[in-house]
Design an enzyme around this catalytic site. Sequence first.
Site, mmCIF file in Angstrom:
data_model
loop_
_atom_site.group_PDB
_atom_site.id
_atom_site.type_symbol
_atom_site.label_atom_id
_atom_site.label_comp_id
_atom_site.label_asym_id
_atom_site.label_seq_id
_atom_site.Cartn_x
_atom_site.Cartn_y
_atom_site.Cartn_z
ATOM 1 N N ARG A 179 0.838 -1.203 0.000
ATOM 2 C CA ARG A 179 0.000 0.000 0.000
ATOM 3 C C ARG A 179 0.880 1.263 0.000
ATOM 4 O O ARG A 179 0.984 1.969 -0.985
ATOM 5 C CB ARG A 179 -0.941 -0.011 1.236
ATOM 6 C CG ARG A 179 -2.105 0.976 1.132
ATOM 7 C CD ARG A 179 -1.755 2.410 1.451
ATOM 8 N NE ARG A 179 -1.239 2.582 2.803
ATOM 9 C CZ ARG A 179 -0.711 3.710 3.232
ATOM 10 N NH1 ARG A 179 -0.624 4.766 2.439
ATOM 11 N NH2 ARG A 179 -0.236 3.798 4.456
ATOM 12 N N CYS A 203 12.196 8.345 -0.411
ATOM 13 C CA CYS A 203 11.773 9.596 0.192
ATOM 14 C C CYS A 203 12.121 10.713 -0.764
ATOM 15 O O CYS A 203 13.282 10.959 -1.044
ATOM 16 C CB CYS A 203 12.484 9.805 1.531
ATOM 17 S SG CYS A 203 12.090 11.427 2.183
ATOM 18 N N ASN A 252 9.587 4.667 4.269
ATOM 19 C CA ASN A 252 9.222 3.790 5.383
ATOM 20 C C ASN A 252 10.449 3.064 5.923
ATOM 21 O O ASN A 252 11.420 2.824 5.208
ATOM 22 C CB ASN A 252 8.217 2.742 4.890
ATOM 23 C CG ASN A 252 6.892 3.379 4.533
ATOM 24 O OD1 ASN A 252 6.218 3.940 5.371
ATOM 25 N ND2 ASN A 252 6.528 3.304 3.259
HETATM 26 ZN ZN ZN Z 1 4.738 5.551 5.544
#
Ligand code: ZN
Length: 316
Positions: free
Chosen positions: A24, A251, A260
Amino acid sequence: MNALPASHGHRPLNAVLISEVGPRDGLQSVKATMPTAHKLLWIDALVAAGLREIEVGSFVPARLLPQMADVAEVVRHALTHAGVTVMALAPNLRGAEVALAAGVHKVTLPVSASAAHSLANVRKTREAMVEEVRAVAQLRDAQAPGMLVEVGLSTAFGCTLQGVVPEDDVIWLAGLCAEAGADEVGLSDTTGMANPAQVRRLFTRLHAELGDKAGAAHMHNTRGLGLANCLAAYDVGVRTFDASLGGLGGCPYAPGASGNVVTEDLVFMFEAMGIATGVDLERLMAARAPLQAGLPGEPVYGMTPEAGLPKGWVQR
Ligand code: ZN
């Protein structure tokens, strides 16, 4: 509605639950769309590695996120794996209705702790989002009492728009979400601004405020503090941690850094400390192959996969 796996919530005290969010959070952060067949192979590999909770997609309109157009089919496939909690994100009641119809065990709603981020991200005030949580909880009560409703409080540790997010705001909002019917409220470092001292303070307050409803730590590695923040959260009693295989998504603000926390590194840290994750590291690293096959050229991250397992490594 499928029943939740019986093991849910019955882990030994010194064990943690790693909640894999790559399919996700990772997939929706990359431009390319992973073909459905590859998503299913990747999820199978994650399950084979021992992951017991997987956020498999987002129930958002396909015109907004084409990467998630096949989410119902992905959920259907994930549900064939017994013992796995199948989770999906829904931004609102409409999304939660479709998620519920697809049979997810757990729906997660993002609620911004930052007033500015809430307006920019979902064009709703924080209070309006709490009402969305209430509506989803009522839907759950009426139609699928076994489905869990989770809230992830995004920008809980700082916001790129408004800067500081007062800790009192975070705890106030967490209380409102729990009162509105959320089963769990976790804290997300969406912008990678958290530090371990802040993580200790906020999760300690969250536990005091919510008790059993205090939820997961969703940490980012933007400034290299992802693992330190997870450990700080563990030290004050957090036992569920979100992470993404290969740190998928990267990122945009810090090239070279994962967004993450990398699942492989997080599992390595806990297992090396003797804290059981239920995840087999060799198989976890093998799960990078279907991920990379489905997204050729997309960078993946992780120090443990890079360095390999230490000589003499024996996983308990
Ligand atoms: Zn995240």
